[in-house]
Design a protein around this motif. Sequence first.
Motif, PDB file in Angstrom:
ATOM      1  N   CYS A  89       0.856  -1.180   0.000  1.00 41.89           N
ATOM      2  CA  CYS A  89       0.000   0.000   0.000  1.00 41.89           C
ATOM      3  C   CYS A  89       0.892   1.229   0.000  1.00 41.89           C
ATOM      4  O   CYS A  89       1.729   1.393   0.876  1.00 41.89           O
ATOM      5  N   THR A  90       0.711   2.070  -1.003  1.00 37.24           N
ATOM      6  CA  THR A  90       1.470   3.313  -1.046  1.00 37.24           C
ATOM      7  C   THR A  90       0.489   4.465  -1.133  1.00 37.24           C
ATOM      8  O   THR A  90      -0.581   4.345  -1.711  1.00 37.24           O
ATOM      9  N   ALA A  91       0.864   5.588  -0.584  1.00 39.20           N
ATOM     10  CA  ALA A  91       0.003   6.767  -0.634  1.00 39.20           C
ATOM     11  C   ALA A  91       0.104   7.388  -2.010  1.00 39.20           C
ATOM     12  O   ALA A  91       1.176   7.427  -2.618  1.00 39.20           O
ATOM     13  N   SER A  92      -1.014   7.882  -2.521  1.00 43.38           N
ATOM     14  CA  SER A  92      -1.024   8.451  -3.860  1.00 43.38           C
ATOM     15  C   SER A  92      -0.471   9.864  -3.878  1.00 43.38           C
ATOM     16  O   SER A  92       0.017  10.317  -4.898  1.00 43.38           O
ATOM     17  N   ALA A  93      -0.557  10.566  -2.778  1.00 42.35           N
ATOM     18  CA  ALA A  93      -0.034  11.921  -2.716  1.00 42.35           C
ATOM     19  C   ALA A  93       0.514  12.157  -1.310  1.00 42.35           C
ATOM     20  O   ALA A  93       0.064  11.534  -0.353  1.00 42.35           O
ATOM     21  N   PRO A  94       1.495  13.038  -1.181  1.00 42.01           N
ATOM     22  CA  PRO A  94       2.022  13.304   0.156  1.00 42.01           C
ATOM     23  C   PRO A  94       0.931  13.832   1.078  1.00 42.01           C
ATOM     24  O   PRO A  94       0.117  14.657   0.685  1.00 42.01           O
ATOM     25  N   GLY A  95       0.921  13.331   2.288  1.00 43.51           N
ATOM     26  CA  GLY A  95      -0.074  13.773   3.258  1.00 43.51           C
ATOM     27  C   GLY A  95      -1.366  12.973   3.220  1.00 43.51           C
ATOM     28  O   GLY A  95      -2.177  13.060   4.116  1.00 43.51           O
ATOM     29  N   ARG A  96      -1.589  12.220   2.156  1.00 43.68           N
ATOM     30  CA  ARG A  96      -2.794  11.391   2.061  1.00 43.68           C
ATOM     31  C   ARG A  96      -2.438   9.960   2.416  1.00 43.68           C
ATOM     32  O   ARG A  96      -1.395   9.459   2.027  1.00 43.68           O
ATOM     33  N   ARG A  97      -3.338   9.312   3.112  1.00 48.75           N
ATOM     34  CA  ARG A  97      -3.109   7.916   3.477  1.00 48.75           C
ATOM     35  C   ARG A  97      -3.786   7.016   2.463  1.00 48.75           C
ATOM     36  O   ARG A  97      -4.884   7.287   2.010  1.00 48.75           O
ATOM     37  N   ALA A  98      -3.127   5.945   2.129  1.00 48.59           N
ATOM     38  CA  ALA A  98      -3.689   4.969   1.200  1.00 48.59           C
ATOM     39  C   ALA A  98      -4.693   4.102   1.946  1.00 48.59           C
ATOM     40  O   ALA A  98      -4.587   3.908   3.152  1.00 48.59           O
ATOM     41  N   PRO A  99      -5.696   3.580   1.248  1.00 43.13           N
ATOM     42  CA  PRO A  99      -6.638   2.687   1.914  1.00 43.13           C
ATOM     43  C   PRO A  99      -5.918   1.436   2.392  1.00 43.13           C
ATOM     44  O   PRO A  99      -5.054   0.896   1.712  1.00 43.13           O
ATOM     45  N   VAL A 100      -6.279   0.982   3.566  1.00 37.02           N
ATOM     46  CA  VAL A 100      -5.634  -0.177   4.155  1.00 37.02           C
ATOM     47  C   VAL A 100      -6.626  -1.333   4.179  1.00 37.02           C
ATOM     48  O   VAL A 100      -7.758  -1.176   4.620  1.00 37.02           O
ATOM     49  N   MET A 101      -6.204  -2.493   3.661  1.00 35.28           N
ATOM     50  CA  MET A 101      -7.037  -3.686   3.679  1.00 35.28           C
ATOM     51  C   MET A 101      -6.510  -4.629   4.749  1.00 35.28           C
ATOM     52  O   MET A 101      -5.350  -4.563   5.128  1.00 35.28           O
ATOM     53  N   ALA A 102      -7.361  -5.489   5.195  1.00 38.64           N
ATOM     54  CA  ALA A 102      -6.916  -6.527   6.115  1.00 38.64           C
ATOM     55  C   ALA A 102      -5.856  -7.364   5.408  1.00 38.64           C
ATOM     56  O   ALA A 102      -5.936  -7.620   4.216  1.00 38.64           O
ATOM     57  N   HIS A 103      -4.858  -7.777   6.150  1.00 39.42           N
ATOM     58  CA  HIS A 103      -3.734  -8.474   5.531  1.00 39.42           C
ATOM     59  C   HIS A 103      -4.153  -9.769   4.857  1.00 39.42           C
ATOM     60  O   HIS A 103      -3.602 -10.151   3.840  1.00 39.42           O
ATOM     61  N   THR A 104      -5.122 -10.466   5.394  1.00 38.04           N
ATOM     62  CA  THR A 104      -5.538 -11.714   4.771  1.00 38.04           C
ATOM     63  C   THR A 104      -6.459 -11.469   3.585  1.00 38.04           C
ATOM     64  O   THR A 104      -6.552 -12.311   2.702  1.00 38.04           O
ATOM     65  N   LEU A 105      -7.132 -10.338   3.536  1.00 37.36           N
ATOM     66  CA  LEU A 105      -8.037 -10.030   2.440  1.00 37.36           C
ATOM     67  C   LEU A 105      -7.282  -9.502   1.216  1.00 37.36           C
ATOM     68  O   LEU A 105      -7.672  -9.770   0.082  1.00 37.36           O
ATOM     69  N   ALA A 106      -6.196  -8.786   1.429  1.00 30.52           N
ATOM     70  CA  ALA A 106      -5.464  -8.153   0.329  1.00 30.52           C
ATOM     71  C   ALA A 106      -4.958  -9.146  -0.720  1.00 30.52           C
ATOM     72  O   ALA A 106      -5.187  -8.931  -1.915  1.00 30.52           O
ATOM     73  N   PRO A 107      -4.275 -10.247  -0.354  1.00 25.04           N
ATOM     74  CA  PRO A 107      -3.812 -11.164  -1.398  1.00 25.04           C
ATOM     75  C   PRO A 107      -4.961 -11.822  -2.170  1.00 25.04           C
ATOM     76  O   PRO A 107      -4.855 -12.044  -3.376  1.00 25.04           O
ATOM     77  N   TYR A 108      -6.049 -12.107  -1.477  1.00 23.14           N
ATOM     78  CA  TYR A 108      -7.236 -12.700  -2.109  1.00 23.14           C
ATOM     79  C   TYR A 108      -7.804 -11.754  -3.166  1.00 23.14           C
ATOM     80  O   TYR A 108      -8.033 -12.144  -4.312  1.00 23.14           O
ATOM     81  N   LEU A 109      -7.988 -10.494  -2.799  1.00 24.90           N
ATOM     82  CA  LEU A 109      -8.531  -9.514  -3.742  1.00 24.90           C
ATOM     83  C   LEU A 109      -7.535  -9.184  -4.846  1.00 24.90           C
ATOM     84  O   LEU A 109      -7.934  -8.948  -5.992  1.00 24.90           O
ATOM     85  N   ASP A 110      -6.245  -9.174  -4.540  1.00 25.62           N
ATOM     86  CA  ASP A 110      -5.225  -8.934  -5.571  1.00 25.62           C
ATOM     87  C   ASP A 110      -5.219 -10.062  -6.601  1.00 25.62           C
ATOM     88  O   ASP A 110      -5.062  -9.813  -7.801  1.00 25.62           O
ATOM     89  N   ALA A 111      -5.383 -11.295  -6.145  1.00 33.28           N
ATOM     90  CA  ALA A 111      -5.433 -12.433  -7.070  1.00 33.28           C
ATOM     91  C   ALA A 111      -6.662 -12.335  -7.973  1.00 33.28           C
ATOM     92  O   ALA A 111      -6.577 -12.595  -9.184  1.00 33.28           O
ATOM     93  N   ILE A 112      -7.787 -11.939  -7.399  1.00 30.56           N
ATOM     94  CA  ILE A 112      -9.008 -11.776  -8.197  1.00 30.56           C
ATOM     95  C   ILE A 112      -8.831 -10.633  -9.193  1.00 30.56           C
ATOM     96  O   ILE A 112      -9.185 -10.757 -10.369  1.00 30.56           O
ATOM     97  N   ARG A 113      -8.251  -9.522  -8.741  1.00 29.24           N
ATOM     98  CA  ARG A 113      -8.034  -8.366  -9.622  1.00 29.24           C
ATOM     99  C   ARG A 113      -7.145  -8.739 -10.816  1.00 29.24           C
ATOM    100  O   ARG A 113      -7.480  -8.439 -11.963  1.00 29.24           O
TER     101      ARG A 113
END
Length: 192
Positions: free
Chosen positions: A11-35
């Motif tokens: 997860c990287t921030a798109s602009a300085p000062g803005r926070r990137a959306p954070v996913m649950a660690h177990t959900l992120a690989p599942y959704l990345d594989a689907i994406r």
Amino acid sequence: QGGRVRARPPCTASAPGRRAPVMAHTLAPYLDAIRSTLQVSLCLQSYPSQVVERQSRPEIEFQDTPAVLLRPLIIARDENERCLIESSINSVRISIKVRQSDDTERMLCRKYARFITQRAEQFVILRRKPVEGFDISFLVTNTHLEEMIKDKIIDFIIDFMKDVDKEIKDLKIALNTRLRAAATAYMSQFAK
């Protein structure tokens, strides 16, 4: 650099000062594989029906020509939560099984899926009836990709998957709160 590929941070921030959306660690690989699977699967083209003259219909739905159907792919987070992606030359069917750990969540998921599928016209790619064994199904055809942006469709499906899980959990909490309040009011009658 010696053939090494450097992995980017999850997860990287798109602009300085803005926070990137954070996913649950177990959900992120599942959704990345689907994406990533949807990115590959949604390379669709027009294909006229080999059975009905002058018609182009979703091959994944009718399965008239087995030569243009790809092998179905199941991406599973666990046995209770999985995604089935069925591809053909001109359409892709995405079916989602939502995690349901108890009877309350099963009932809420069934009601929520029914509520959403009754409004399938507003969602355009949502099927009215899900595939057997799954809760919600989407159908994306080549005409949808001509009218809409592929990345936006993928983002919608991924966001939908995140939101359905969150909505069911929120509904369960609200239901338990109401039940607790009703039980307290009922039991207070006997305390007097």
